[in-house]
Design an enzyme around this catalytic site. Sequence first.
Site, mmCIF file in Angstrom:
data_model
loop_
_atom_site.group_PDB
_atom_site.id
_atom_site.type_symbol
_atom_site.label_atom_id
_atom_site.label_comp_id
_atom_site.label_asym_id
_atom_site.label_seq_id
_atom_site.Cartn_x
_atom_site.Cartn_y
_atom_site.Cartn_z
ATOM 1 N N ARG A 258 -1.110 19.134 2.788
ATOM 2 C CA ARG A 258 -0.076 18.101 2.687
ATOM 3 C C ARG A 258 -0.485 16.859 3.465
ATOM 4 O O ARG A 258 -0.967 16.953 4.586
ATOM 5 C CB ARG A 258 1.250 18.649 3.217
ATOM 6 N N ARG A 273 3.633 20.542 12.191
ATOM 7 C CA ARG A 273 3.462 19.714 10.999
ATOM 8 C C ARG A 273 1.988 19.363 10.875
ATOM 9 O O ARG A 273 1.470 18.559 11.638
ATOM 10 C CB ARG A 273 4.307 18.441 11.140
ATOM 11 N N GLU A 345 12.585 24.774 10.144
ATOM 12 C CA GLU A 345 12.362 25.467 8.870
ATOM 13 C C GLU A 345 11.129 26.382 8.912
ATOM 14 O O GLU A 345 10.045 25.959 9.299
ATOM 15 C CB GLU A 345 12.169 24.426 7.760
ATOM 16 N N SER A 348 11.686 28.649 2.732
ATOM 17 C CA SER A 348 12.479 27.843 1.817
ATOM 18 C C SER A 348 12.414 28.528 0.467
ATOM 19 O O SER A 348 11.327 28.841 -0.009
ATOM 20 C CB SER A 348 11.879 26.442 1.731
ATOM 21 N N ARG A 385 3.196 28.224 10.342
ATOM 22 C CA ARG A 385 4.213 27.699 11.253
ATOM 23 C C ARG A 385 4.978 28.817 11.988
ATOM 24 O O ARG A 385 5.496 28.608 13.076
ATOM 25 C CB ARG A 385 5.200 26.806 10.496
#
Length: 421
Positions: A258, A273, A345, A348, A385
């Site tokens: 990403r 991140r 988070e 998801s 994460r």
Amino acid sequence: MIDLRTLREHPDRLRVSQRARGEDDSIVDTLLDLDERRRSALTSFERLRAEQKVVGKSVSRASGDERVSLLEQAKDLAARVKSAEGEAETLGRRLDELLMGVPNLVEEGAPHGGEDDFVVLEEVGEKPIFDFEPKDHLALGESLGAIDTERGAKVSGARFFYLTGAGARLQLGLLNLAMNTAIDAGFTPMITPVLVKPEAMAGTGFLGAHASEVYRLEADDLYLVGTSEVPLAAYHSDEILDGEGLPYRYAGWSSCFRREAGSYGKDTRGIIRVHQFDKVEMFSYCRPEDAHEEHLRLLAWEKEMLAKVELPFRVIDIAGGDLGSSAARKYDCEAWIPTQQRYREVTSTSNCTDFQARRLKVRYRDRDGRPQFTATLNGTLATTRWIVAILENHQQADGSVIVPKALRPYVGLDVLEPVKK
RNA sequence: GGUGGAGUCGCCUAGUGGCCGAGGGCGCACGCCUCGAAAGCGUGUGAUGGGGCAACUCAUCCGUGGGUUCAAAUCCCACCUCCACCGCCA
């Protein structure tokens, strides 16, 4: 992509959905108008084309003067067919372009509003109480010899990292546990390509509003996937699946990439991140009428994984404006991060109904033998994460970290100990 | 990267400009036959879009995209994929 026929019959559904997302609902009228004009152009073309075929055939049978005059007529028709076809194609293209930009219909019951308008569905587990000053995941990761962001930055730049020693073992163990959890639940384990063609990326809905998030390899016209959802969704593209075999459930293990454009300054410390991480993703193809139930099952498997690694978390119901273009409904699980005193988070799960399947042409045969689009759903079983949450929640005063019981056989360690410098 | 060959309705295959706007075989479904089955015989057999309550009907689809032609699976161009061989390389 949404269904044009449904739009024709129930335009209000899209209007309501657009408002739930906080988006423009006048697109509905634009679409209806364009559709009307396209169909009319198509009818003209088809009528002319039918006539052309009749005349064309008669040319081959005729001779002499008759043939000359028929040829004349045929030439004229050919020109008119060409122009009518062009007209219909132009309108069709414009309609498609517009339609590709329309986000999925929001599921009834999803909260309205934006990023902050989620609804907390439940809180699970106990937040740890420390009688010492807890360290954040990076401080822990460095002292355990588990995470090296400095060298990540040296070699690849900001938001890159190395998992070293216990860190590498922790990730491998975590993802293997996730894979086995999925296998036990009946998923087919998959290791997917991480470079995909534009069709796969667009079909999954990632080239819309989030296009700037995606890495593109210009020289080869390929994209690096941000999740194995992309290759798993495209896996059955252009196929008609056996309806009796549904649901098809896959668990994909892949690295994810990403760009994190526009997140400058956010989460710059550690590995919360990052540009590259690993993930085990559940993906399910099922009948549209079963999608709601399947979605809840995916959520249940996520919760099962979080329980296995003994993390406190909450489940939130994401609001319309924060769903992304493909999802009709989305639930996130957020793990408690002690040093941030907030939830972040870690999973998801989205119900994309037939939105992706329509774009990717994934169908099944219903009981009448008619092809229908499937629904597609996805959900996270574990990612890099999670290491953040595991390290922080299971740390002890001496700087060591207890490995959750379920992970021990996979990691091969009961406790991660600080390494001597 | 180079050279050669190939890509047709689930599978195999026929098909070099109008009689193929796609024939045959296999498979599958249904029916006949049979006590039952096999064999045999018969019928049917795709997708997408438009119109219609419907039976049905029209159009599009022969790897993809262009082009030539009144007319293209068939001719031309580009691309993609697969196979074989050669070269290079992790």
